[in-house]
Design an enzyme around this catalytic site. Structure first.
Site, PDB file in Angstrom:
ATOM      1  N   LYS A   1       4.144  32.421  15.352  1.00  0.00           N
ATOM      2  CA  LYS A   1       3.927  31.004  15.710  1.00  0.00           C
ATOM      3  C   LYS A   1       2.438  30.751  15.979  1.00  0.00           C
ATOM      4  O   LYS A   1       1.897  29.696  15.647  1.00  0.00           O
ATOM      5  CB  LYS A   1       4.780  30.625  16.911  1.00  0.00           C
ATOM      6  CG  LYS A   1       6.272  30.664  16.685  1.00  0.00           C
ATOM      7  CD  LYS A   1       6.731  29.750  15.561  1.00  0.00           C
ATOM      8  CE  LYS A   1       6.694  28.279  15.924  1.00  0.00           C
ATOM      9  NZ  LYS A   1       7.247  27.404  14.872  1.00  0.00           N
TER      10      LYS A   1
ATOM     11  N   TYR B   1       7.721  37.137  16.779  1.00  0.00           N
ATOM     12  CA  TYR B   1       7.933  35.692  16.780  1.00  0.00           C
ATOM     13  C   TYR B   1       6.731  34.938  17.358  1.00  0.00           C
ATOM     14  O   TYR B   1       6.145  34.105  16.662  1.00  0.00           O
ATOM     15  CB  TYR B   1       9.208  35.331  17.541  1.00  0.00           C
ATOM     16  CG  TYR B   1       9.411  33.834  17.688  1.00  0.00           C
ATOM     17  CD1 TYR B   1       9.224  33.199  18.928  1.00  0.00           C
ATOM     18  CD2 TYR B   1       9.737  33.042  16.594  1.00  0.00           C
ATOM     19  CE1 TYR B   1       9.372  31.836  19.064  1.00  0.00           C
ATOM     20  CE2 TYR B   1       9.890  31.670  16.723  1.00  0.00           C
ATOM     21  CZ  TYR B   1       9.711  31.072  17.969  1.00  0.00           C
ATOM     22  OH  TYR B   1       9.847  29.717  18.105  1.00  0.00           O
TER      23      TYR B   1
HETATM   24  N1  LIG Z   1      14.575  25.938  20.135  1.00  0.00           N
HETATM   25  C1  LIG Z   1      13.542  26.131  20.908  1.00  0.00           C
HETATM   26  O1  LIG Z   1      13.654  26.379  22.114  1.00  0.00           O
HETATM   27  C2  LIG Z   1      12.169  26.037  20.361  1.00  0.00           C
HETATM   28  C3  LIG Z   1      11.110  26.045  21.256  1.00  0.00           C
HETATM   29  C4  LIG Z   1       9.843  25.913  20.764  1.00  0.00           C
HETATM   30  C5  LIG Z   1       9.596  25.813  19.411  1.00  0.00           C
HETATM   31  N2  LIG Z   1      10.641  25.859  18.581  1.00  0.00           N
HETATM   32  C6  LIG Z   1      10.308  25.704  17.150  1.00  0.00           C
HETATM   33  O2  LIG Z   1      11.010  24.569  16.674  1.00  0.00           O
HETATM   34  C7  LIG Z   1      11.338  24.732  15.282  1.00  0.00           C
HETATM   35  C8  LIG Z   1      12.810  24.451  15.086  1.00  0.00           C
HETATM   36  O3  LIG Z   1      13.503  25.331  15.954  1.00  0.00           O
HETATM   37  P1  LIG Z   1      15.058  25.130  16.230  1.00  0.00           P
HETATM   38  O4  LIG Z   1      15.294  25.457  17.619  1.00  0.00           O
HETATM   39  O5  LIG Z   1      15.486  23.795  15.739  1.00  0.00           O
HETATM   40  O6  LIG Z   1      15.656  26.285  15.323  1.00  0.00           O
HETATM   41  P2  LIG Z   1      16.885  26.236  14.335  1.00  0.00           P
HETATM   42  O7  LIG Z   1      17.105  27.621  13.891  1.00  0.00           O
HETATM   43  O8  LIG Z   1      18.001  25.465  14.933  1.00  0.00           O
HETATM   44  O9  LIG Z   1      16.337  25.369  13.109  1.00  0.00           O
HETATM   45  C9  LIG Z   1      15.462  25.918  12.171  1.00  0.00           C
HETATM   46  C10 LIG Z   1      15.833  25.328  10.844  1.00  0.00           C
HETATM   47  O10 LIG Z   1      14.962  25.862   9.871  1.00  0.00           O
HETATM   48  C11 LIG Z   1      15.726  26.256   8.755  1.00  0.00           C
HETATM   49  N3  LIG Z   1      15.063  27.367   8.067  1.00  0.00           N
HETATM   50  C12 LIG Z   1      14.940  28.625   8.486  1.00  0.00           C
HETATM   51  N4  LIG Z   1      14.315  29.365   7.559  1.00  0.00           N
HETATM   52  C13 LIG Z   1      14.042  28.523   6.532  1.00  0.00           C
HETATM   53  C14 LIG Z   1      13.422  28.677   5.273  1.00  0.00           C
HETATM   54  N5  LIG Z   1      12.962  29.847   4.858  1.00  0.00           N
HETATM   55  N6  LIG Z   1      13.321  27.614   4.477  1.00  0.00           N
HETATM   56  C15 LIG Z   1      13.810  26.423   4.851  1.00  0.00           C
HETATM   57  N7  LIG Z   1      14.421  26.192   6.034  1.00  0.00           N
HETATM   58  C16 LIG Z   1      14.516  27.254   6.849  1.00  0.00           C
HETATM   59  C17 LIG Z   1      17.055  26.712   9.306  1.00  0.00           C
HETATM   60  O11 LIG Z   1      18.043  26.625   8.300  1.00  0.00           O
HETATM   61  C18 LIG Z   1      17.261  25.698  10.432  1.00  0.00           C
HETATM   62  O12 LIG Z   1      17.955  24.574   9.982  1.00  0.00           O
HETATM   63  C19 LIG Z   1      10.943  26.161  14.919  1.00  0.00           C
HETATM   64  O13 LIG Z   1       9.687  26.145  14.244  1.00  0.00           O
HETATM   65  C20 LIG Z   1      10.767  26.854  16.285  1.00  0.00           C
HETATM   66  O14 LIG Z   1       9.805  27.869  16.221  1.00  0.00           O
HETATM   67  C21 LIG Z   1      11.913  25.923  18.978  1.00  0.00           C
END
Ligand SMILES: NC(=O)c1ccc[n+]([C@@H]2O[C@H](COP(=O)([O-])OP(=O)(O)OC[C@H]3O[C@@H](n4cnc5c(N)ncnc54)[C@H](O)[C@@H]3O)[C@@H](O)[C@H]2O)c1
Ligand SMILES: CC(C)CCC[C@@H](C)[C@H]1CC[C@H]2[C@@H]3[C@H](O)C=C4C[C@@H](O)CC[C@]4(C)[C@H]3CC[C@]12C
Length: 338
Positions: free
Chosen positions: A163, A159
């Protein structure tokens, strides 16, 4: 909802718009971005809550798609002014394979970048992660650091590695040029003049279908005339062209023609005269001549279902697909011209 005092002209796309962060971004945009005309929400899994967003002044377009599929991403990105790319696979528990994490987080981001470059979307916001920095496998603390704090980032887990790779791709793409024609076109035709246009793919499809069905239904179809039609919007010739030139950076200036019609007619006749005088020496064939000016200024639109009634024709390509394909065709024409 945001104040509508400002011109609503921008198209935003949020990938992963139904995720934890994505949903918040979507709702925040609707509340805080007054220039929003259309908000596209692209996600593998669309949430039912999206329906409640479609009652406001902003056009909310839900697009079910997969960022690992370049053509799906391109179709969603075409015409967007801004892309906020949050779609990703957040997995540090080993639920998904390293290959799947890479496909979504890295290849998916590549697809978003290429779609932006291809269709001239200038602004991309990417959601990265603290894990791009650390903590590293050596357990070095990162104590109240900032973006410039030196730190030895070492990624072994799929992961954080995905990223970091994706973030690097986004940073490297900064400044890449798509087809940005740039510049302004001055309106020459009244916006009220309505023209009917049809995507070439749907015209080709109608030809194939009528040729097939004619063999079975000659009595009905023989000797008939069929108008070609699809869901392309009725607009003036120039406004319709802007559907493709806008995403490439061109702007149509003016709500009314810059020049009076009589002056355009005079210029058109001068062009025709010049063409006649120069013909022995060279071919002078400008866009503007009495015939093209008359066509440009005459409303001509059709509304029919005869082809559907006679041989079951339905457009093969939606308006959105037609527009995306046309913008992409323009990009390829431009790159081959360079
Ligand atoms: N949640 C955290 O703590 C956190 C921290 C830092 C960064 N992030 C980043 O933030 C972004 C969103 O994370 P999140 O927490 O909302 O996660 P999440 O899983 O809630 O949301 C991710 C979304 O992306 C969609 N998705 C996944 N694979 C896909 C694909 N192949 N095509 C289209 N859509 C797809 C999923 O359906 C989901 O709705 C991500 O890039 C993650 O790396 C999250
Ligand atoms: C003010 C002028 C400079 C504007 C010039 C626009 C002009 C070149 C455009 C306007 C209308 C266009 C025609 C219209 O779309 C329909 C057809 C029929 C089709 O069979 C062939 C193309 C043609 C003639 C378009 C040609 C370009 C026109 C005249």
């Amino acid at each position: 909802m945001a104040d509508s005092a400002q011109a609503q002209e921008l198209v935003y796309l949020v990938t992963g718009g139904c995720g934890f962060l994505g949903e918040h971004v979507v709702r925040m945009l609707l509340q805080q971005e007054p220039r929003l005309r259309e908000l596209r929400i692209f996600d593998l899994h669309l949430g039912p809550w999206l329906e409640e967003l479609k009652t406001g002044p902003v056009q909310v377009t839900a697009i079910q798609g997969d960022v690992t599929q370049a053509h799906e991403v391109a179709a969603a990105v075409a015409g967007a002014h801004v892309v906020i790319h949050t779609a990703g696979l957040v997995d540090v528990f080993g639920r998904a394979s390293p290959e799947t994490i890479h496909a979504v987080n890295v290849q998916g981001t590549k697809n978003v970048i290429e779609a932006c470059v291809q269709t001239g979307t200038q602004f991309l916001v990417y959601t990265s992660s603290m894990e791009v920095v650390g903590p590293n496998i050596k357990g070095h603390p990162f104590y109240r650091g900032n973006e410039d704090t030196p730190y030895e980032a070492v990624h072994r887990h799929p992961y954080p590695r995905s990223k970091a790779l994706a973030e690097q791709l986004v940073l490297e793409a900064n400044g890449r040029k798509g087809l940005r024609l740039g510049g302004r076109l001055f309106r020459a035709i009244p916006a009220s003049v309505e023209h009917g246009r049809v995507y070439v793919g749907n015209v080709a499809w109608m030809h194939v279908l009528v040729a097939r069905e004619l063999q079975e239904r000659a009595a009905l179809m023989g000797g008939q005339v069929y108008f070609c039609y699809d869901k392309s919007p009725y607009k003036s010739y120039e406004d319709f062209n802007m559907e493709f030139l806008g995403p490439c950076g061109l702007r149509l200036v003016g709500t009314r023609p810059l020049l009076p019609y009589w002056l355009l007619m005079l210029l058109a006749f001068l062009n025709a005269l010049l063409q006649w005088l120069l013909r022995p020496l060279l071919l002078y064939a400008p866009l503007l001549n009495p015939y093209t000016l008359a066509m440009a200024n005459t409303t001509f639109t059709v509304s029919t279902d005869k082809a559907q009634r006679h041989f079951g024709y339905e457009p093969l390509f939606s308006w959105e697909e037609s527009r995306t394909r046309t913008v992409r065709w323009m990009q390829t024409m431009d790159s081959s011209a360079q």
